[in-house]
Write an enzyme that holds these catalytic residues in place. Structure first.
Site, PDB file in Angstrom:
ATOM      1  N   GLY A   9     -35.812  44.788 -51.162  1.00  0.00           N
ATOM      2  CA  GLY A   9     -34.603  44.301 -51.833  1.00  0.00           C
ATOM      3  C   GLY A   9     -34.872  43.034 -52.621  1.00  0.00           C
ATOM      4  N   ARG A  13     -28.777  36.956 -54.149  1.00  0.00           N
ATOM      5  CA  ARG A  13     -28.020  35.742 -53.822  1.00  0.00           C
ATOM      6  C   ARG A  13     -28.883  34.526 -53.494  1.00  0.00           C
ATOM      7  NH1 ARG A  13     -23.954  36.810 -49.428  1.00  0.00           N
ATOM      8  NH2 ARG A  13     -24.924  38.824 -49.025  1.00  0.00           N
ATOM      9  N   GLN A  72     -41.351  50.985 -53.190  1.00  0.00           N
ATOM     10  CA  GLN A  72     -40.040  51.617 -53.399  1.00  0.00           C
ATOM     11  C   GLN A  72     -39.507  51.173 -54.754  1.00  0.00           C
ATOM     12  OE1 GLN A  72     -36.716  50.146 -51.256  1.00  0.00           O
ATOM     13  NE2 GLN A  72     -35.569  52.064 -51.329  1.00  0.00           N
ATOM     14  N   GLY A 137     -22.906  46.491 -40.518  1.00  0.00           N
ATOM     15  CA  GLY A 137     -22.519  47.844 -40.136  1.00  0.00           C
ATOM     16  C   GLY A 137     -21.983  47.829 -38.708  1.00  0.00           C
TER      17      GLY A 137
HETATM   18  C1  UD1 Z   1     -28.111  46.451 -43.450  1.00  0.00           C
HETATM   19  C2  UD1 Z   1     -27.501  47.614 -42.669  1.00  0.00           C
HETATM   20  C3  UD1 Z   1     -26.323  47.107 -41.866  1.00  0.00           C
HETATM   21  C4  UD1 Z   1     -26.747  45.982 -40.957  1.00  0.00           C
HETATM   22  C5  UD1 Z   1     -27.454  44.895 -41.747  1.00  0.00           C
HETATM   23  C6  UD1 Z   1     -28.077  43.899 -40.810  1.00  0.00           C
HETATM   24  C7  UD1 Z   1     -27.847  49.653 -43.982  1.00  0.00           C
HETATM   25  C8  UD1 Z   1     -27.234  50.603 -44.901  1.00  0.00           C
HETATM   26  N1  UD1 Z   1     -27.071  48.639 -43.601  1.00  0.00           N
HETATM   27  O1  UD1 Z   1     -27.120  46.021 -44.361  1.00  0.00           O
HETATM   28  O2  UD1 Z   1     -25.782  48.173 -41.076  1.00  0.00           O
HETATM   29  O3  UD1 Z   1     -25.633  45.470 -40.279  1.00  0.00           O
HETATM   30  O4  UD1 Z   1     -28.525  45.445 -42.564  1.00  0.00           O
HETATM   31  O5  UD1 Z   1     -28.630  42.800 -41.491  1.00  0.00           O
HETATM   32  O6  UD1 Z   1     -28.998  49.828 -43.591  1.00  0.00           O
HETATM   33  N2  UD1 Z   1     -34.080  47.137 -48.462  1.00  0.00           N
HETATM   34  C9  UD1 Z   1     -35.112  47.851 -49.033  1.00  0.00           C
HETATM   35  N3  UD1 Z   1     -34.810  48.787 -49.960  1.00  0.00           N
HETATM   36  C10 UD1 Z   1     -33.549  49.063 -50.346  1.00  0.00           C
HETATM   37  C11 UD1 Z   1     -32.488  48.338 -49.753  1.00  0.00           C
HETATM   38  C12 UD1 Z   1     -32.800  47.363 -48.811  1.00  0.00           C
HETATM   39  O7  UD1 Z   1     -36.281  47.642 -48.709  1.00  0.00           O
HETATM   40  O8  UD1 Z   1     -33.365  49.933 -51.189  1.00  0.00           O
HETATM   41  C13 UD1 Z   1     -34.409  46.099 -47.470  1.00  0.00           C
HETATM   42  C14 UD1 Z   1     -33.999  44.718 -47.921  1.00  0.00           C
HETATM   43  O9  UD1 Z   1     -35.075  44.066 -48.584  1.00  0.00           O
HETATM   44  C15 UD1 Z   1     -33.660  44.042 -46.615  1.00  0.00           C
HETATM   45  C16 UD1 Z   1     -33.206  45.184 -45.701  1.00  0.00           C
HETATM   46  O10 UD1 Z   1     -33.697  46.361 -46.289  1.00  0.00           O
HETATM   47  O11 UD1 Z   1     -34.796  43.436 -46.032  1.00  0.00           O
HETATM   48  C17 UD1 Z   1     -31.694  45.242 -45.543  1.00  0.00           C
HETATM   49  O12 UD1 Z   1     -31.117  45.475 -46.790  1.00  0.00           O
HETATM   50  P1  UD1 Z   1     -29.735  44.823 -47.228  1.00  0.00           P
HETATM   51  O13 UD1 Z   1     -29.405  45.290 -48.598  1.00  0.00           O
HETATM   52  O14 UD1 Z   1     -29.785  43.359 -46.993  1.00  0.00           O
HETATM   53  O15 UD1 Z   1     -28.756  45.542 -46.177  1.00  0.00           O
HETATM   54  P2  UD1 Z   1     -27.400  45.003 -45.618  1.00  0.00           P
HETATM   55  O16 UD1 Z   1     -26.320  45.261 -46.604  1.00  0.00           O
HETATM   56  O17 UD1 Z   1     -27.567  43.630 -45.109  1.00  0.00           O
END
Ligand code: UD1
Ligand code: CA
Length: 454
Positions: A9, A13, A72, A137
């Site tokens: 990600g 922010r 990714q 979540g």
């Molecule tokens: C996610 C969870 C949520 C949980 C929260 C805890 C999902 C859908 N939601 O939400 O249930 O309560 O974490 O902190 O999983 N990332 C990738 N590739 C992507 C999207 C994200 O590698 O396409 C990575 C991000 O870099 C990050 C992590 O996954 O390290 C979490 O992603 P983020 O977008 O912050 O998820 P949240 O909305 O916080």
């Protein structure tokens, strides 16, 4: 267990060019904390999913055999991220642990607890009850208390939003069923993403066993999405470390005013005044006292020594029963044997200083070997550098170096020698003798000071 760390990600922010997982917490990138916590739990390399600024992340953590990367591109959600990692997993390893690169303080104890729980379960979720679950979540359970789904905040109904048990994002999943579940995810949800959390619903529908584990501390599962959250977590972590020191018997004049960016190991009856920063590996042996506003990095301080305020030390070893500071600077390779006095505005670099030697004021000692019981007067400088090469200064035991002396290296001062104040030493000074280089003093008779005209 296979281990996957999601870190693709972008961290919008953060408002920073530095990728989110490289932002430092307690002096080290968040991802490094996660890598340290997860090390040793997997027999195959851990898979870090990278995307946004992938090259920077790879540059920082590449070149080690216990980490591989999966790219990714574009980032379509956490479920998609795990799917991208799937081919790098060991299919014969029955369990896969998923961690998040922006949840840096997960502890080894919690991972071990999840691993143990996973031996009797298909899925293990790390969950926590929060007074304010906003943004996370929610864990949905049936009337028997069995987990049936995770619902993201943005997709939750009013009733679901009231659930205070939340998904930390950290979970153990069965490797063999994962590929199928990930392929069945849909992105028809509020964020248009493939949610990893939807796997839970698919698993529950197949009657997979799902259990939950809680972390010992809530900070272990706090995610970092902004500098505000990063600063908050930094303080929580510093408080936790200060608390651990206090529990071990270290005296902290104010546990709110200490920063440990690495590992600080303390003996008995150690006392640390306010505003100190410890970096890398620092050891303070029994009865060491550290005054206010010192910065100590990769330094060992032996028992009974006092470091006075505003001292800066990097890569040094300070012997027993010494006094260093205020305002001393010890640089890499400074080795003080013990019972030394190092005073204000003294800089020591790559030099050994023997037992009971004193360098009390305003001196630079570099590339030198100083014997025992040597006294180095104020304003002494080892001229160790000609602009290209470095040269060594050797000072024998019991030598006395007068103030304002320059030792033009390479040069040796014999044991017991005395150098007169103001000497510029360019040749060796023999043992036991007084050596000085000094223009003779004279007084001009009949000299009259010029006067201004009225
Ligand atoms: C996610 C969870 C949520 C949980 C929260 C805890 C999902 C859908 N939601 O939400 O249930 O309560 O974490 O902190 O999983 N990332 C990738 N590739 C992507 C999207 C994200 O590698 O396409 C990575 C991000 O870099 C990050 C992590 O996954 O390290 C979490 O992603 P983020 O977008 O912050 O998820 P949240 O909305 O916080
Ligand atoms: Ca997050």
């Amino acid at each position: 267990m296979n281990i996957v760390i999601l870190a693709a990600g972008m961290g919008k922010r953060m408002h920073s060019v530095l990728p989110k997982v490289l932002q430092p917490l307690a002096g080290r990138p968040m991802l490094e904390h996660v890598l340290e916590a997860t090390s040793g739990f997997s027999s195959s390399p851990r898979v870090v999913v990278v995307g946004h600024r992938a090259e920077d992340v790879k540059a920082r953590f590449g070149g080690r055999d216990d980490v591989t990367f999966a790219l990714q591109e574009p980032q379509l959600g956490t479920g998609h991220a795990l799917k991208v990692a799937f081919d790098s997993l060991d299919p014969s390893d029955p369990k896969t642990l998923v961690c998040l690169g922006d949840v840096p303080l997960l502890s080894r104890e919690t991972i071990a607890a999840m691993q143990e729980e996973a031996s009797g379960q298909d899925l293990v979720l790390l969950t926590v009850e929060l007074p304010d679950p906003t943004g996370y979540g929610r864990i949905v359970r049936d009337e028997f208390g069995r987990v049936t789904a995770i619902v993201e905040e943005k997709d939750a109904t009013v009733q679901e939003k009231a659930i205070r048990e939340v998904n930390t994002g950290i979970m153990v999943l069965p490797t063999d069923r994962l590929e199928r579940w990930l392929s069945n995810l849909s992105n028809e949800n509020a964020q248009g993403e493939y949610y990893l959390t939807d796997v839970i619903g698919l698993a529950a529908a197949e009657n997979a066993t799902i259990s939950t584990v809680h972390p010992r501390h809530v900070y272990e599962v706090e995610g970092v999405n902004s500098k505000v959250q990063l600063a908050r977590l930094e303080r929580m972590w510093q408080r936790a470390q200060a608390h651990r020191l206090l529990e071990d018997g270290v005296t902290l004049l104010d546990p709110e005013r200490i920063d440990i960016r690495g590992r600080l190991t303390c003996g008995r009856d150690v006392e640390i005044d306010v505003g100190c920063v410890f970096e890398g590996d620092v050891v303070l042996e029994d009865k060491v006292r550290v005054g206010a506003y010192c910065v100590l990095k990769d330094t060992v301080v032996r028992r009974g020594t006092e470091i006075l305020p505003f001292t800066h030390s990097d890569g040094a070893e300070v012997g027993e029963d010494s006094r260093v500071g205020p305002y001393s600077r010890l640089r890499p390779g400074a080795r003080l044997a013990g019972e030394n006095h190092i005073g204000n505005f003294v800089e020591i670099k790559k030099s050994s200083v023997g037992l009971q030697s004193k360098i009390n004021h305003l001196s630079y000692v570099g590339d030198a070997e100083v014997g025992a019981r040597v006294n180095i007067g104020a304003g002494t400088i080892t001229c160790n550098y000609d602009g290209v090469n470095k040269f060594k200064t050797v000072i024998g035991d019991d030598a006395f170096i007068g103030s304002d002396t320059q030792l033009v290296a390479p040069v040796t001062v014999g044991a017991g020698a005395t150098l007169g104040a103001g000497t510029t030493l360019t040749r060796n000074a023999p043992e036991g003798k007084l050596t000085l280089s000094r223009a003779r003093q004279m007084t001009v008779e009949h000299w009259v000071r010029p006067k201004k005209k009225e």
